[in-house]
Design an enzyme around this catalytic site. Structure first.
Site, short mmCIF file in Angstrom:
data_model
loop_
_atom_site.label_atom_id
_atom_site.label_comp_id
_atom_site.label_asym_id
_atom_site.label_seq_id
_atom_site.Cartn_x
_atom_site.Cartn_y
_atom_site.Cartn_z
CB CYS A 69 -5.17 6.40 10.37
SG CYS A 69 -5.66 4.82 9.71
CG ASP A 74 2.09 1.39 9.40
OD1 ASP A 74 1.66 2.26 10.18
OD2 ASP A 74 2.35 1.62 8.20
NE ARG A 98 -7.32 4.48 4.99
CZ ARG A 98 -6.42 4.84 5.89
NH1 ARG A 98 -6.76 4.96 7.14
NH2 ARG A 98 -5.18 5.13 5.53
NE ARG A 140 -0.49 10.19 10.02
CZ ARG A 140 -0.70 9.06 9.38
NH1 ARG A 140 -1.89 8.53 9.36
NH2 ARG A 140 0.25 8.44 8.76
CE LYS A 173 -1.89 1.72 3.97
NZ LYS A 173 -1.58 3.16 4.08
CG ASN A 174 2.44 2.66 3.52
OD1 ASN A 174 1.25 2.95 3.30
ND2 ASN A 174 2.91 2.49 4.74
C1 UD1 Z 1 3.94 6.75 6.44
C2 UD1 Z 1 3.06 5.56 6.16
C3 UD1 Z 1 2.36 5.09 7.42
C4 UD1 Z 1 3.40 4.83 8.51
C5 UD1 Z 1 4.34 6.01 8.68
C6 UD1 Z 1 5.49 5.74 9.63
C7 UD1 Z 1 2.35 5.93 3.86
C8 UD1 Z 1 1.24 6.20 2.92
N1 UD1 Z 1 2.06 5.96 5.18
O1 UD1 Z 1 3.11 7.79 6.92
O2 UD1 Z 1 1.65 3.89 7.12
O3 UD1 Z 1 2.73 4.59 9.74
O4 UD1 Z 1 4.92 6.38 7.42
O5 UD1 Z 1 6.23 4.65 9.21
O6 UD1 Z 1 3.47 5.65 3.45
N2 UD1 Z 1 6.01 14.29 11.13
C9 UD1 Z 1 6.15 15.61 11.48
N3 UD1 Z 1 6.09 16.56 10.50
C10 UD1 Z 1 5.92 16.23 9.19
C11 UD1 Z 1 5.79 14.88 8.84
C12 UD1 Z 1 5.84 13.93 9.84
O7 UD1 Z 1 6.30 15.95 12.65
O8 UD1 Z 1 5.89 17.12 8.34
C13 UD1 Z 1 6.07 13.26 12.18
C14 UD1 Z 1 4.73 12.56 12.35
O9 UD1 Z 1 3.87 13.24 13.20
C15 UD1 Z 1 5.15 11.24 12.94
C16 UD1 Z 1 6.49 10.98 12.26
O10 UD1 Z 1 6.94 12.23 11.77
O11 UD1 Z 1 5.38 11.36 14.31
C17 UD1 Z 1 6.43 9.95 11.15
O12 UD1 Z 1 5.59 10.38 10.14
P1 UD1 Z 1 5.84 10.02 8.61
O13 UD1 Z 1 7.04 9.16 8.47
O14 UD1 Z 1 5.80 11.30 7.87
O15 UD1 Z 1 4.57 9.17 8.29
P2 UD1 Z 1 3.66 9.27 7.01
O16 UD1 Z 1 4.49 9.56 5.82
O17 UD1 Z 1 2.49 10.13 7.31
#
Ligand code: UD1
Length: 418
Positions: free
Chosen positions: A116, A305, A397, A121, A22-23
């Site tokens: 989710c 995850d 999803r 986030r 998915k990711n």
């Molecule tokens: C992706 C995955 C999700 C997984 C996550 C962590 C997809 C579609 N989703 O989500 O399934 O759970 O990686 O492995 O690939 N953060 C910030 N600022 C930002 C961005 C992130 O503070 O601008 C923080 C988030 O709050 C969180 C951490 O960074 O604590 C990790 O987030 P991130 O790696 O960005 O996750 P996603 O890309 O949203």
């Protein structure tokens, strides 16, 4: 809304093929608008998040067809740079569209992303990086307005290895003028997959899978036909299901390397595991032992995850476990549902204290998020008696035909349309 009815207490035996990740698939959808040539993403799983990305692309004016399990995307007629709030609120991954749209149109308007309900986030890392590439950004009334004359390569560092921010930077840097160097990049296998996909289109990116990604901007990108990597989280969910139910299961499609920390923890539980190429075989007999401590971390650490699923497993193991969630602050929302099945868990902030009980019992529970929902299904498979898992929208999803795959392993699980 559909529900599962699960009659638990059966061991699992057999083998299961893993779906495409998915990711990986979701950012590849976003990347497809970088070219006006045809893009084919092979073996796309029938999951709601993929259908939602397809809908986003259609709203931009692209043609998207699901054919024999593949997705064919032609965005030569894409004309819009605006993503409606109805779609972005449903799917957080739509935030990747910022990088792609900026590359394609120099402009992007996107409603603040959803996904989710597992914590705040924020997307500050994405936005700060885009600013480094020359993008002006205004946030107003729940929308993010981005604009630039041209994208200009830059030295970028991110404080935390965010998966989404790393992917967005790759999508914005791929055709930027000059060279972009990203320090502190996320190292997930899905990032490597995105690099391979983009390089297949003619991009010049290297370093994915390490802390530093280097992008040499190119003038144009062509079409590509690409088969994404398999879903390590789906594979891990099946392995955990077998661990908790007992039995012997082989998952096909994911290398042990991409699930290293999970396999380490399952061995600690007492499971026997053999890996060969892209097959992982797990056998589980007798009562397992709790993991003393698990902390979620960016790859190659324990994946957030799989946190809910491994917590479900620990509820019936001998001893006690401490599970620390470092990535998303409210990712224990499924715990009260597990408690209805007899689990003994106490949550304090980002830590769950699990005391293993001898067994769980069937109950009526509701899946509030994707992986929490998977954890409830896993618990119900092991519980004595019948469980109902309500609201499958989140599970759908990310898992295609979860019930069919589990049934093929011997589980008793039915979907009921309500
Ligand atoms: C992706 C995955 C999700 C997984 C996550 C962590 C997809 C579609 N989703 O989500 O399934 O759970 O990686 O492995 O690939 N953060 C910030 N600022 C930002 C961005 C992130 O503070 O601008 C923080 C988030 O709050 C969180 C951490 O960074 O604590 C990790 O987030 P991130 O790696 O960005 O996750 P996603 O890309 O949203």
């Amino acid at each position: 809304m559909d529900k599962f009815i699960i009659d638990g207490g059966r061991r699992l035996f057999g083998s299961v093929k893993t779906q495409s990740a998915k990711n990986s698939v979701l950012p590849l959808f976003a990347a497809s608008v970088l070219t006006d040539k045809q893009v084919t993403i092979c073996e796309t799983p029938a999951i709601a998040d993929a259908f939602c990305m397809a809908q986003i692309l259609r709203e931009l004016g692209a043609e998207v067809r699901f054919e024999d399990g593949n997705v064919v995307i032609d965005s030569s007629n894409a004309h819009s740079h605006i993503i409606s709030s109805a779609l972005t609120r449903e799917l957080r991954s739509s935030v990747f569209m910022l990088g792609s749209l900026l590359t394609r149109f120099r402009r992007a308007v996107i409603a603040y992303p959803g996904g989710c309900d597992i914590g705040l986030r924020p997307i500050d890392l994405h936005l700060n990086a885009l600013k480094r590439l020359g993008v002006d950004i205004v946030e107003r009334d729940g929308y993010i307005y981005c604009e630039c004359e041209k994208l200009k390569g830059a030295e970028i560092a991110i404080d935390f290895p965010s998966v989404g921010a790393t992917e967005n930077i790759m999508l914005a840097g791929v055709k930027a003028e000059g060279r972009t160097v990203l320090q502190g990049a996320a190292k997930e296998p899905e990032i490597v997959d995105l690099q391979n996909f983009l390089n297949g289109m003619g991009a010049k990116i290297k370093g994915a899978g390490t802390d530093v990604i280097e992008i040499e901007g190119v003038g144009s990108l062509g079409g590509v036909t690409y088969t994404p990597i398999k879903d390590r989280i789906e594979a891990g969910s099946f392995l955990i299901a077998c661990a908790i139910c007992g039995g012997e299961v082989e998952v096909e499609g994911v290398s042990g390397e991409n699930l290293g920390m999970l396999l380490h923890k399952l061995r600690e539980n007492g499971c026997k595991i053999h890996t060969k190429n892209d097959k992982i075989r797990l056998s589980s007999y007798g009562r397992l032992k709790c993991n003393r401590r698990i902390e979620t971390m960016p790859f190659p650490g324990f994946p957030t995850d799989l946190q809910a699923q491994i917590t479900a497993l620990n509820t019936v193991c001998e001893g006690g476990a401490l599970i620390v969630e470092n990535l998303f602050e409210t990712r224990f929302k499924y715990v009260p549902e597990l408690q209805k099945m007899g689990a003994d868990i106490e949550v304090r902030g980002r830590t769950a204290f699990v005391r293993g009980v001898k067994g769980l019992h069937g109950a009526s529970v509701t899946a509030g998020d994707l992986r929490g929902g998977a954890a409830l299904v896993i618990a119900a498979l092991a519980a004595e008696g019948v469980s109902e898992v309500f609201d499958l929208t989140h599970i759908d999803r990310g898992y295609s035909d979860l019930e069919g795959k589990l049934r093929s392993l011997g589980a008793q699980i039915e979907r009921v349309h309500m």
